[in-house]
Motif scaffolding. Structure first.
Motif, PDB file in Angstrom:
ATOM      1  N   THR A 172       1.003  -1.414  -0.401  1.00  0.00           N
ATOM      2  CA  THR A 172      -0.234  -0.338   0.193  1.00  0.00           C
ATOM      3  C   THR A 172       0.963   1.786   0.147  1.00  0.00           C
ATOM      4  O   THR A 172       2.453   1.150   0.367  1.00  0.00           O
ATOM      5  CB  THR A 172      -0.813  -0.026   1.369  1.00  0.00           C
ATOM      6  N   ARG A 178      -3.388   3.626  -0.453  1.00  0.00           N
ATOM      7  CA  ARG A 178      -4.098   3.447  -1.413  1.00  0.00           C
ATOM      8  C   ARG A 178      -2.736   2.104  -2.114  1.00  0.00           C
ATOM      9  O   ARG A 178      -2.029   2.140  -1.893  1.00  0.00           O
ATOM     10  CB  ARG A 178      -3.436   4.425  -2.457  1.00  0.00           C
ATOM     11  N   ASP A 179      -4.521   1.403  -2.268  1.00  0.00           N
ATOM     12  CA  ASP A 179      -3.557  -0.285  -2.407  1.00  0.00           C
ATOM     13  C   ASP A 179      -2.617   0.208  -4.125  1.00  0.00           C
ATOM     14  O   ASP A 179      -2.909   0.515  -4.807  1.00  0.00           O
ATOM     15  CB  ASP A 179      -4.752  -0.679  -2.235  1.00  0.00           C
ATOM     16  N   SER A 230      -5.184   0.354  -7.182  1.00  0.00           N
ATOM     17  CA  SER A 230      -5.397   2.042  -7.370  1.00  0.00           C
ATOM     18  C   SER A 230      -3.970   2.714  -7.527  1.00  0.00           C
ATOM     19  O   SER A 230      -4.185   3.130  -8.663  1.00  0.00           O
ATOM     20  CB  SER A 230      -5.560   2.136  -5.969  1.00  0.00           C
ATOM     21  N   ARG A 231      -2.849   2.058  -7.749  1.00  0.00           N
ATOM     22  CA  ARG A 231      -1.882   2.272  -8.112  1.00  0.00           C
ATOM     23  C   ARG A 231      -2.132   2.248  -9.198  1.00  0.00           C
ATOM     24  O   ARG A 231      -1.103   3.353 -10.552  1.00  0.00           O
ATOM     25  CB  ARG A 231      -0.517   2.199  -7.505  1.00  0.00           C
ATOM     26  N   LYS A 245      -4.322   0.932 -12.008  1.00  0.00           N
ATOM     27  CA  LYS A 245      -5.056   1.971 -12.701  1.00  0.00           C
ATOM     28  C   LYS A 245      -4.618   3.326 -12.919  1.00  0.00           C
ATOM     29  O   LYS A 245      -5.063   4.105 -14.256  1.00  0.00           O
ATOM     30  CB  LYS A 245      -6.484   2.238 -11.567  1.00  0.00           C
ATOM     31  N   ALA A 246      -3.766   4.411 -12.139  1.00  0.00           N
ATOM     32  CA  ALA A 246      -3.783   5.792 -11.903  1.00  0.00           C
ATOM     33  C   ALA A 246      -1.898   5.698 -12.921  1.00  0.00           C
ATOM     34  O   ALA A 246      -2.124   7.217 -13.243  1.00  0.00           O
ATOM     35  CB  ALA A 246      -2.792   6.254 -10.765  1.00  0.00           C
TER      36      ALA A 246
END
Length: 161
Positions: A85, A90-91, A94-95, A97-98
């Motif tokens: 994380t 922020r997992d 999520s990272r 996708k960003a």
């Protein structure tokens, strides 16, 4: 209301610290030469040997995956701990996708004073890390590290389709 404002200030400060660390990590002229941006190319022979030994196609270095790896390594070095994380929980999903990394993807982490031989040997001796590197769905990878002030390297390997 004051509590919400305090939370927002802490969140903004944390984000600013992480953005600063990521900006520094992407700038070779600011960090010492031991910054691991570009480690993907130096690890190419290791990745090829590991995959070919299992009858799998070699993986290709990928700049987007390396950028995601460098960001996570920078976060871990600043935070002083190894974890999947990032700031404020922020997992991995999520990272990725960003960073525009589509699924499937996986991540291996490590920290310490080690060279590539030791790093890959350690990951191959760990069933979950080995499984990630030998996953036939993956065709690309990004590897990076950032050193903390004590000379410990925080390594991140991101694998993607």
């Amino acid at each position: 209301m004051e509590r919400i404002d305090a939370e927002r200030r802490r969140l903004a400060a944390g984000i600013a610290a992480l953005v600063s660390a990521a900006a520094l990590a992407s700038c070779r002229s600011v960090l010492p030469e031991t910054n691991g941006a570009g480690a993907s190319m130096t690890a190419r022979k290791h990745m090829q040997a590991i995959r070919e030994a299992e009858g799998l196609e070699a993986l290709s270095p990928d700049e987007r995956l390396e950028k995601a790896a460098l960001q996570q390594s920078g976060y871990m070095a600043v935070a002083g701990r190894m974890e999947h994380t990032a700031l404020r929980g922020r997992d991995f999903v999520s990272r990725m996708k960003a960073n525009g990394v589509p699924a499937p993807a996986a991540e291996n982490l490590a920290h310490g004073r080690m060279d590539l031989d030791r790093l890959f040997r350690m990951w191959m001796e760990s069933p979950p890390h080995r499984r990630n590197m030998l996953d036939g769905r993956f065709g690309r990878y990004g590897l990076a590290y950032v050193e903390d002030g004590n000379g410990l390297r925080y390594w991140t390997l991101v694998l993607g389709a």
